[in-house]
Design an enzyme around this catalytic site. Sequence first.
Site, PDB file in Angstrom:
ATOM      1  N   HIS A   1      51.411  -2.927 -50.187  1.00 46.76           N
ATOM      2  CA  HIS A   1      50.031  -3.217 -49.803  1.00 46.76           C
ATOM      3  C   HIS A   1      49.054  -2.938 -50.947  1.00 46.76           C
ATOM      4  O   HIS A   1      47.904  -2.576 -50.708  1.00 46.76           O
ATOM      5  CB  HIS A   1      49.646  -2.417 -48.560  1.00 46.76           C
TER       6      HIS A   1
ATOM      7  N   LYS B   1      32.163  12.465 -46.828  1.00 45.90           N
ATOM      8  CA  LYS B   1      33.453  11.787 -46.970  1.00 45.90           C
ATOM      9  C   LYS B   1      33.371  10.607 -47.923  1.00 45.90           C
ATOM     10  O   LYS B   1      34.312   9.830 -48.031  1.00 45.90           O
ATOM     11  CB  LYS B   1      33.921  11.303 -45.604  1.00 45.90           C
TER      12      LYS B   1
ATOM     13  N   ARG C   1      35.203   9.478 -28.361  1.00 43.67           N
ATOM     14  CA  ARG C   1      36.209  10.364 -28.931  1.00 43.67           C
ATOM     15  C   ARG C   1      36.518  11.408 -27.881  1.00 43.67           C
ATOM     16  O   ARG C   1      36.293  11.196 -26.707  1.00 43.67           O
ATOM     17  CB  ARG C   1      35.671  11.045 -30.194  1.00 43.67           C
TER      18      ARG C   1
ATOM     19  N   ARG D   1      45.966  -1.678 -43.980  1.00 39.72           N
ATOM     20  CA  ARG D   1      45.226  -2.366 -42.927  1.00 39.72           C
ATOM     21  C   ARG D   1      43.988  -3.099 -43.429  1.00 39.72           C
ATOM     22  O   ARG D   1      43.264  -3.682 -42.648  1.00 39.72           O
ATOM     23  CB  ARG D   1      44.866  -1.351 -41.838  1.00 39.72           C
TER      24      ARG D   1
ATOM     25  N   PRO E   1      40.035   9.977 -42.951  1.00 41.05           N
ATOM     26  CA  PRO E   1      40.197  11.253 -43.658  1.00 41.05           C
ATOM     27  C   PRO E   1      38.924  12.096 -43.499  1.00 41.05           C
ATOM     28  O   PRO E   1      37.833  11.565 -43.388  1.00 41.05           O
ATOM     29  CB  PRO E   1      40.400  10.839 -45.108  1.00 41.05           C
ATOM     30  N   GLU E   2      39.086  13.394 -43.467  1.00 33.07           N
ATOM     31  CA  GLU E   2      37.933  14.282 -43.375  1.00 33.07           C
ATOM     32  C   GLU E   2      37.589  14.808 -44.776  1.00 33.07           C
ATOM     33  O   GLU E   2      38.312  14.566 -45.745  1.00 33.07           O
ATOM     34  CB  GLU E   2      38.242  15.432 -42.413  1.00 33.07           C
TER      35      GLU E   2
END
Length: 286
Positions: free
Chosen positions: A96, A61, A270, A117, A2-3
């Site tokens: 989860h 973040k 990236r 995850r 997430p940004e």
Amino acid sequence: MPELPEVEVVRRGLERWVAHRVVAGVEVLHPRAVRRHVAGGDDFTHRIEGHRIGVPSRRGKYLWLPLEETGQAILAHLGMSGQLLVQPVTAPAEKHLRIRVGFDDGLGTELRFVDQRTFGGLSLHDTTSDGLPDVIGHIARDPLDPLFDDDAFHRALRRKRTTVKRALLDQSLISGVGNIYADEALWRTRVHYERPTAGFTAPRTAELLGHVRDVMNEALSVGGTSFDSLYVNVNGESGYFDRSLDAYGREGLPCRRCGTPMARRPWMNRSSYFCPRCQRPPRASS
Ligand SMILES: [Zn+2]
């Protein structure tokens, strides 16, 4: 990942639904979710129970929940798929669900950490004099922080032998700028991502910072409307913002300024997206 704008939306949701509530009980359902808490899951639980949560805070973040009168804070690691949800206590457990935090006020909702995850988790840390969890004490202020020092940032850019996108992603210079917003701000500034920062003028740094703030604030104004509901959520995979992007992900599509097809290059594991015409690469000698 997430940004910053997504994390800020979560923070606002937590501020509305969790701040000032006293923790009644903590249930750790998966040990990996507290693995960053070195003293272990039982210690994590015992230190939190009975304490009041302060106003959720964010830098870049990073997101944390201060525990009032303890000098400690719960740091949230959202990882790739971590979510903080405020749910009715009667809602069935998510598949989860990793950590459940209950409150003593009878409001009927609880905080849940859900992570498909298990890269993410929660951990408890002492706070610095600035109120930051000590493990992130070295993280620079982010550009939406009112105390961010634009002049100091410019001087640091000039001093550092680096290139502009590396500098934007350097958490010791400026925090919270990820790959997407870096590419967007550089496109708006018409600067190539490999441009050395040593030659930046004060007006150019100011323009760049202005665009960084604009792209983040625009994302916030789009996504910031969803925090009013009970469901507080981060999904780092796709984001739930309907982002309108000018650079990131637009390889081969016409530049919205000049019509030239946008390019993509591998960059530090990236990608960098840019307009080859508006954002000319620096000469090899510079
Ligand atoms: Zn262009």
